[in-house]
Design a protein around this motif. Structure first.
Motif, mmCIF file in Angstrom:
data_model
loop_
_atom_site.group_PDB
_atom_site.id
_atom_site.type_symbol
_atom_site.label_atom_id
_atom_site.label_comp_id
_atom_site.label_asym_id
_atom_site.label_seq_id
_atom_site.Cartn_x
_atom_site.Cartn_y
_atom_site.Cartn_z
ATOM 1 N N THR A 103 -3.151 8.087 -1.439
ATOM 2 C CA THR A 103 -3.505 7.159 -0.435
ATOM 3 C C THR A 103 -2.859 5.514 -0.334
ATOM 4 O O THR A 103 -3.835 5.319 -1.338
ATOM 5 C CB THR A 103 -4.097 7.032 0.173
ATOM 6 N N THR A 104 -1.984 5.560 -0.054
ATOM 7 C CA THR A 104 -1.216 3.594 0.132
ATOM 8 C C THR A 104 -1.793 4.041 1.750
ATOM 9 O O THR A 104 -1.592 2.267 1.977
ATOM 10 C CB THR A 104 -0.018 4.094 -0.457
ATOM 11 N N GLY A 105 -1.517 4.332 2.304
ATOM 12 C CA GLY A 105 -1.216 3.889 3.982
ATOM 13 C C GLY A 105 0.068 4.463 4.966
ATOM 14 O O GLY A 105 0.245 5.817 4.401
ATOM 15 N N GLN A 109 6.197 -0.935 4.611
ATOM 16 C CA GLN A 109 5.164 -1.700 3.130
ATOM 17 C C GLN A 109 3.923 -0.958 2.094
ATOM 18 O O GLN A 109 3.733 -1.258 1.341
ATOM 19 C CB GLN A 109 4.784 -2.785 4.168
ATOM 20 N N CYS A 110 3.551 1.032 2.835
ATOM 21 C CA CYS A 110 2.750 1.438 1.928
ATOM 22 C C CYS A 110 3.411 2.000 1.112
ATOM 23 O O CYS A 110 3.374 3.003 0.627
ATOM 24 C CB CYS A 110 1.801 1.926 2.457
ATOM 25 N N HIS A 115 6.907 -1.343 -3.852
ATOM 26 C CA HIS A 115 5.949 -2.471 -2.462
ATOM 27 C C HIS A 115 4.730 -2.076 -4.214
ATOM 28 O O HIS A 115 3.817 -1.346 -3.685
ATOM 29 C CB HIS A 115 5.510 -2.336 -1.085
ATOM 30 N N VAL A 118 0.524 -2.189 -4.135
ATOM 31 C CA VAL A 118 -0.108 -0.649 -3.678
ATOM 32 C C VAL A 118 0.928 0.733 -4.828
ATOM 33 O O VAL A 118 0.159 2.040 -4.849
ATOM 34 C CB VAL A 118 0.252 0.125 -2.126
ATOM 35 N N ASP A 141 7.512 8.557 -2.617
ATOM 36 C CA ASP A 141 6.969 8.094 -1.868
ATOM 37 C C ASP A 141 6.194 8.507 -1.074
ATOM 38 O O ASP A 141 5.230 8.473 -0.508
ATOM 39 C CB ASP A 141 7.759 6.954 -0.928
ATOM 40 N N LEU A 145 7.163 6.771 4.380
ATOM 41 C CA LEU A 145 6.989 5.504 3.482
ATOM 42 C C LEU A 145 8.729 5.577 2.892
ATOM 43 O O LEU A 145 8.600 5.605 1.912
ATOM 44 C CB LEU A 145 6.003 5.872 2.043
ATOM 45 N N TYR A 153 1.126 11.942 6.449
ATOM 46 C CA TYR A 153 -0.121 11.965 5.867
ATOM 47 C C TYR A 153 -1.003 12.962 5.894
ATOM 48 O O TYR A 153 -1.628 13.973 6.686
ATOM 49 C CB TYR A 153 -1.280 11.389 6.443
ATOM 50 N N CYS A 272 -1.964 -1.650 4.778
ATOM 51 C CA CYS A 272 -1.615 -0.706 3.971
ATOM 52 C C CYS A 272 -3.100 0.241 3.497
ATOM 53 O O CYS A 272 -4.344 -0.418 4.762
ATOM 54 C CB CYS A 272 -1.010 -0.638 2.748
ATOM 55 N N LEU A 273 -3.411 0.643 2.905
ATOM 56 C CA LEU A 273 -4.927 1.074 2.828
ATOM 57 C C LEU A 273 -6.387 0.457 2.776
ATOM 58 O O LEU A 273 -6.795 1.275 3.714
ATOM 59 C CB LEU A 273 -5.244 1.854 1.182
#
Length: 378
Positions: A103-105, A109-110, A115, A118, A141, A145, A153, A272-273
């Motif tokens: 998980t990144t978000g 931007q996640c 990026h 992350v 990604d 994302l 998600y 993000c996360l």
């Protein structure tokens, strides 16, 4: 004892979650090339654009990278555009391993492909070992994302499609790659890897899936989600509700979230996360959810979309799980998930790692996982 390198703050938001559960249960370099947005006529795996990128310092000596946009599909079969990395090792064996990140978000931007803050340290360690074996790494990604659409998600079927189609995209960039591939993932990516194993036989075309490795995969969300409210890990639950909204727009998370939680929703796009976990960690269960608990119909919906092992896998499976995991409880993986997977015909190898945490299990198993995949490639 070896000090395991890991993100120093991610675990602190969820460390009490385990106790609760156990008690209750690129900068882009180069020029983009391509034809523009994905169209319905383009086959999954078609590369829309690609650009050379500089890789994180752990990976730069081992390979060269391209950030790609490529065609995938959603749950309805409609074409979408996805993004990701294709990393070509300095020494090639002409096989591909798809890496599924944790998980990144939810926001653009996640996306780990551009990026790198992350592109988590444990992911870099896992990918580095794959590159050392000479395998091309396709790292999706996931939908939404890096692209305008919302990120579904934990909706495993969408993650799986972008994972499989990243392998097709890698072969479209390098026709010398063989049809053999493996999938390796952690946490959300481990869940996506299991879904990819289920989907492959009907979705990957002429590809040949040889192995599925899942490290601390998310599973049995109907057991996990009800015990999250009021714990430091409840930002994950908020993201899961918005993941459900991404595939069922008629479901409004505000019908479930209490007012204090609603007021924090902007962080889903601004952060993000770590920022999401930080924002939601202090809330009580009643500050998170109306009435303090998830309605049973919502729990059932989450299970419908998020639980792997609902259909037969098409390749051998390796499950790696730390016994001290603070995000995905060991008891869920070692109990219900293994029982569900063992009900099918594919062989399942389970490796518990004593004392390892959620991220630590990745660092501790890089060689083990790569050796296991190598044996399936033959």
């Amino acid at each position: 004892m070896r000090a395991i390198p890991r993100k120093p703050t991610r675990g602190q938001y969820v460390v009490r979650w385990t106790a609760v559960f156990q008690t209750v249960l690129l900068s882009i370099f180069g020029v983009l090339v391509g034809t523009g947005p994905a169209t319905a006529a383009a086959a999954p795996g078609t590369v829309v654009s690609s650009a050379d990128v500089s890789l994180p310092r752990e990976l730069a000596p081992l390979g060269t990278g391209k950030r790609i946009e490529y065609v995938s599909t959603d749950l309805t079969g409609a074409s979408i555009t996805a993004t990701g990395l294709v990393i070509t090792p300095k020494r090639k064996s002409l096989r591909t391993v798809a890496w599924g990140h944790g998980t990144t978000g939810l926001a653009d931007q996640c996306a780990p492909s551009n990026h790198y803050d992350v592109f988590w340290p444990e992911a870099r360690a896992a990918v580095a070992e794959l590159l050392k074996r000479g395998w091309t790494v396709a790292a999706a990604d996931y939908p939404g994302l890096g692209t305008p659409a919302p990120h579904p998600y934990l909706v495993g079927g969408t993650t799986a499609r972008t994972i499989i189609d990243s392998v097709k995209a890698a072969r479209n960039l390098d026709s010398a790659l063989t049809v053999q591939y493996a999938v390796d993932g952690h946490s959300q990516g481990g869940q996506g890897a299991l879904f990819a194993g289920q989907l492959a036989s009907s979705y990957d075309g002429d590809l040949e899936l040889r192995a599925v490795s899942a490290i601390a995969p998310v599973s049995n969300v109907d057991l996990l989600a009800p015990v999250i409210p009021g714990t430091p890990g409840q930002g994950y639950l908020v993201m899961a509700l918005y993941g459900l909204n991404a595939v069922e727009p008629g479901f409004d998370p505000f019908t479930v979230l209490a007012r204090p939680a609603q007021e924090k929703v902007p962080v889903l796009q601004s952060g993000c996360l770590l920022e999401i976990l930080d924002a939601y960690a202090p809330l009580t269960a009643r500050q998170l959810l109306n009435g303090g608990s998830l309605p049973p119909p919502v729990v059932r919906k989450l299970a419908q979309y998020d639980n792997p092992a609902q259909s037969a896998p098409s390749a051998p499976i390796l499950i790696v799980q730390g016994t001290a995991d603070e995000a995905v409880p060991y008891q869920i993986t070692a109990g219900p998930l293994l029982n569900q997977l063992n009900a099918y015909n594919q062989p399942v190898t389970f490796v518990p790692l004593e004392g390892e945490t959620h991220d630590g299990a990745v660092f501790a198993s890089t060689t083990l996982v790569a050796d296991w995949i190598a044996a399936r490639f033959g």
